[in-house]
Design a protein around this motif. Structure first.
Motif, PDB file in Angstrom:
ATOM      1  N   THR A 153       0.834  -1.199   0.000  1.00  0.00           N
ATOM      2  CA  THR A 153       0.000   0.000   0.000  1.00  0.00           C
ATOM      3  C   THR A 153       0.874   1.257   0.000  1.00  0.00           C
ATOM      4  O   THR A 153       2.097   1.181  -0.035  1.00  0.00           O
ATOM      5  CB  THR A 153      -0.916   0.013   1.232  1.00  0.00           C
ATOM      6  N   ALA A 154       0.212   2.427   0.059  1.00  0.00           N
ATOM      7  CA  ALA A 154       0.925   3.705  -0.098  1.00  0.00           C
ATOM      8  C   ALA A 154       1.615   4.123   1.195  1.00  0.00           C
ATOM      9  O   ALA A 154       1.380   5.214   1.717  1.00  0.00           O
ATOM     10  CB  ALA A 154      -0.062   4.775  -0.555  1.00  0.00           C
ATOM     11  N   VAL A 155       2.486   3.262   1.700  1.00  0.00           N
ATOM     12  CA  VAL A 155       3.134   3.523   2.989  1.00  0.00           C
ATOM     13  C   VAL A 155       4.015   4.763   2.935  1.00  0.00           C
ATOM     14  O   VAL A 155       3.980   5.608   3.835  1.00  0.00           O
ATOM     15  CB  VAL A 155       3.985   2.307   3.432  1.00  0.00           C
ATOM     16  N   THR A 156       4.826   4.858   1.876  1.00  0.00           N
ATOM     17  CA  THR A 156       5.757   5.988   1.800  1.00  0.00           C
ATOM     18  C   THR A 156       5.010   7.311   1.807  1.00  0.00           C
ATOM     19  O   THR A 156       5.374   8.245   2.523  1.00  0.00           O
ATOM     20  CB  THR A 156       6.630   5.878   0.532  1.00  0.00           C
ATOM     21  N   THR A 157       3.951   7.379   1.007  1.00  0.00           N
ATOM     22  CA  THR A 157       3.167   8.611   0.950  1.00  0.00           C
ATOM     23  C   THR A 157       2.575   8.938   2.313  1.00  0.00           C
ATOM     24  O   THR A 157       2.653  10.075   2.791  1.00  0.00           O
ATOM     25  CB  THR A 157       2.028   8.474  -0.079  1.00  0.00           C
TER      26      THR A 157
END
Lengths: 538, 206, 100
Positions: A153-157
């Protein structure tokens, strides 16, 4: 909103226009900007909660896939904590009231105050981007190596969103600390300050000392994911428990960042509804500081079931028991304030009593969890969920609503329908208990958290919980209606509708842009309701 | 004016405390992994160029001197002193970054950048990679702070040229100076902790 | 710095030279084998250098007591982070519980 406000020179009226609001340096306008933003995010977080509770009506995972469910509880937590609870009382009530309560025209650094709101907005937009571009399924706790290596999923964001928003917190805390030290009016000694100011100050200490650590921690997670640098990945020699230490070093004080402001609100309300000086004023003031400091020494109680050493566990367990003491002191003192006070039954009283009951239950169940032996069994069950919701929602959120109501006439110049407010408080109290008390039992019976399916025997309690959530939602929705209605049709508020003590009640409702025409000179102690009875402090 | 300078100084120090805690998280990672992997830490350190690290330490110490002199120049209303010292500070800070660039380039050429191209044939390669992850994170974030500092100094320099500061008002110079010195202090700790491990064992890199 | 007190250039230069000397000391000590003492010595020297920068270059010696408390609190909190985290790692196995 042209009807809002009484006097033509109220802070709401002039200067006029969108740009005047978006480029304002007035702490009161910035408070309103925050009020609007966090209310929107409360709605977003509540949507995720609704998704969770609907799924849990039935034992099977039939409404969402487990992947979607993981995203729901993760985002519920991330949004509610970082974008609603942490800013709520400090950024709305603190921003609005702190300068007025100490007799100042504004905070020490008004432009930094505005920048903090913009940083909040940027962080919020980044996090919403994460929600839309894949969501987040790691749990709000971002544990590694799942978050730093495996999650799709969009963890970095999301990590960047949290990183950015942290600076909003830091700047608010910085402003409050310098303001409280340097901008008190003549005669406003530390021990004449309202306890709300002590609470804001203690909260700010935690914001300053804790938030940077989570900032670097989520940055390291993002770096691990994005740049392939290994910090927490065992495959690369890293230690996931190090992540937990770094994460909880902030996230435990964070819960005090969320509850200390609520306690500050309750101190104000309890005194106003009892027409009495807060019992043991200096004990309550020092307890705020004690909570702020000891709160930094207990984070390892979140690591009891990790590979943290048992020795460290014992140390953290004892310290955690210790941190309960100042909270208990405050609870006793609030109760003692009401005892033989001239308590009137306006809506504020309902919020106060609701807080006292729910916070006490939440606090006591924290002691269960502080005992390492019990925690082994209760960790990662619904018992923990019930415990922190009793504090965060039963405590902080109720205090926030109580404070919002109490100071609504001051902030908007309008009176709201007090009977509807009483109904809301009752709905919230009943709905809350119906939602979360069954969860203590579920946790005790072994129902794990973060699962979208459960054994059949847990269904009855889950259905009760979801029903309660419905009632709770109603209790939150109602104020949205009657408070908004009051902006257009509410009676014009006098300067001091509740007959309370405090500098904010000596200025018009709503205040003028610079709060005071001349610097007030303070000669009385705080809460000086019965001067003949009181011993002067400070 | 004095009250405003005092409040701003307090505010900047409160901010620097947040910076202490921010770098602190990375230092914690460094400490832990150094305790867990002492040999890999020494091996990793040997790849770093001590001469360049020492040069950079000297450069930053010089820049702290010029920064202090710049603030002093503002305190005594010396426009020329401010301009000269701020310009020198900027030059020295930029020198630091240039040296850093060459160091990073060297790491890249020797396959010491963590990731796909890391030289896994090194002894204790996984742990050395961890060392370099921390090295790049610590020095990288430090360098980012240096860049912010240099930009800040440019702004202050322009304002100095426009004669905005004097003994009556020099708050921005003072608080920018505090930020600059802080970035120097971080490097004062980074240099021995990263570059000088096991230096007594000989075999320096670079 | 207080707006009243201007530090003489000479003081700054003395501190500057001291910092360079201490850097050289750091390097020289590192090239000698003092066993387990290498690290404490390196840290002590770094702490001394940092203190000189804080007290003289940053002018904390002339700041208010409150500012001094803030500075000390910052470093103290760092030690809470290091201390209680290491309190975990360095005590693993102390109580004879398997794996902990």
């Amino acid at each position: 909103m042209s009807n809002v406000g009484t006097a033509p020179d109220s802070y709401l009226g002039a200067p006029y226009g969108l740009a005047a609001w978006l480029l304002t340096k007035d702490h009161k306008r910035i408070a309103i900007l925050y009020l609007i933003s966090i209310t929107i995010f409360f709605g977003v977080g509540a949507m995720f909660a609704a998704g969770i509770r609907l799924e849990l009506l039935t034992p099977k995972g039939d409404l969402w896939t487990s992947d979607t469910y993981n995203k729901l509880f993760t985002l519920h937590g991330v949004i509610m904590i970082f974008f609603f609870l942490v800013p709520s009382i400090p950024a709305v009530l603190g921003n609005f009231l702190l300068p007025i309560m100490i007799g100042a025209k504004d905070l020490a650094f008004p432009r930094i105050n505005l920048i903090s709101w913009y940083i909040y907005v940027v962080g919020a937009v980044i996090t919403l981007t994460a929600v839309i571009t894949g969501g987040l399924d790691t749990g709000w706790t971002f544990y590694t190596p799942y978050s730093s290596v495996s999650s799709q999923t969009a963890v970095t964001t999301a990590a960047l969103g949290v990183f950015v928003t942290g600076f909003s917190s830091i700047l608010t805390g910085l402003n409050f600390i310098v303001t409280t030290h340097r901008m008190r009016a003549p005669g406003m000694t530390w021990f004449r300050l309202p306890l709300f100011v002590w609470a804001m100050y203690a909260t700010s200490l935690q914001m300053i000392l804790g938030t940077p650590v989570i900032a670097i921690t989520v940055l390291l997670v993002a770096a691990e994911r994005f740049l392939g640098l290994g910090f927490f990945d065992p495959a690369r020699g890293g230690d996931p428990v190090l992540f937990q230490h770094l994460f909880w070093f902030y996230s435990h004080p964070a819960v005090y960042i969320m509850v200390l402001p609520g306690m500050g609100v309750i101190s104000e309300l309890v005194s106003a509804i009892s027409r009495k000086q807060v019992f043991g004023y200096s004990f309550v003031a020092f307890s705020s500081l004690a909570i702020a400091i000891i709160g930094f020494l207990v984070w390892g109680h979140h690591l009891f079931v990790s590979s943290q050493s048992v020795y460290a566990g014992l140390v953290f367990s004892i310290l955690t028991m210790l941190v309960a003491v100042p909270s208990a002191v405050k609870t006793f003192n609030w109760t003692a304030t009401m005892y033989k006070g001239a308590v009137t039954w306006e809506s504020s009283t309902y919020w106060v009593i609701g807080f006292l009951g729910l916070f006490t239950i939440g606090g006591l169940t924290g002691l269960f969890l502080a005992a390492m032996g019990m925690d082994i069994h209760l960790s990662d069950t619904y018992f923990v969920i019930a415990h922190f919701h009793y504090i965060m929602v039963g405590g902080s959120l109720m205090a926030y609503l109580g404070g919002l109501h109490f100071w609504w006439p001051k902030m908007t110049g309008r009176m709201f329908n007090d009977n509807l407010a009483k109904v809301s408080a009752i709905l919230v109290f009943v709905g809350f208990n119906l939602t979360f008390f069954p969860q203590f039992i579920l946790g005790y019976m072994g129902m794990p958290r973060r699962y979208h399916a459960y054994p059949d025997e847990f269904q009855v309690l889950n259905v009760l919980s979801t029903a309660g959530a419905g009632v709770l939602g109603l209790g939150y929705l109602l104020p949205a209606f009657y408070l908004t209605y009051s902006l257009f049709k509410g009676a014009k508020a006098p300067a001091n509708p509740w007959g309370a003590k405090g500098l904010e009640w000596t200025v018009p409702s709503p205040p003028t842009t610079f709060n005071f025409d001349e610097d007030p000179i303070v000669t009385e102690p705080a809460y000086n309701y019965n001067p003949s009875r009181e011993v002067h402090v400070g | 004016m004095d009250q405003q300078l005092e409040a701003s100084t307090l505010g900047m120090w409160v901010f620097l405390v947040t910076e202490i805690m921010f770098f602190g998280g990375m230092f914690m990672a460094y400490i832990l992994y150094r305790i867990l992997y002492p040999e890999a830490w020494v091996l990793g350190s040997h790849h770093l160029n001590v001469s360049l690290g020492a040069l950079n330490t000297g450069v930053l110490i010089c820049s702290s001197l010029t920064m202090a002199l710049a603030v002093r120049s503002a305190q005594v209303s010396s426009r020329k002193g401010q301009i000269v010292n701020l310009a020198l500070t900027i030059v020295l800070g930029s020198t630091f970054l240039v040296v850093k660039y060459f160091e990073y380039k060297e790491k890249f050429e020797h396959h010491l950048v963590p990731g796909r191209h890391f030289d896994m044939s090194l002894p204790q390669a996984a742990q050395q990679q961890l060392f370099f992850s921390i090295y790049f994170m610590l020095t990288g974030i430090h360098a980012a702070h240096m860049i912010v500092g240099i930009v800040l100094m440019f702004v202050i320099l322009v304002m100095s040229i426009r004669n905005r500061f004097s003994a009556a008002y020099y708050t921005p110079v003072e608080i920018s100076g505090l930020y600059w010195h802080f970035v120097d202090i971080v490097w004062i700790f980074l240099f021995p902790l990263l570059y000088l491990l096991g230096a007594h064992l000989g075999a320096h890199g670079g | 710095m207080s707006s009243h007190i201007v530090t003489p250039v000479r003081t700054y230069v003395v501190i500057f030279v001291s910092l360079l000397v201490l850097t050289a000391v750091t390097y020289l000590v590192a090239t000698q084998d003092f066993g387990a003492m290498n690290t404490p010595i390196a840290l002590a020297v770094a702490l001394l250098k940092a203190s000189l920068v804080v007290i003289y270059f940053m002018g904390v010696r002339y700041n208010t007591p409150l500012t001094k408390v803030v500075v000390i609190a910052g470093f103290f909190w760092l030690f809470i982070l290091f201390g209680l985290t290491l309190n975990d790692y360095l005590t693993r196995g102390w109580l004879g519980v398997a794996g902990r």
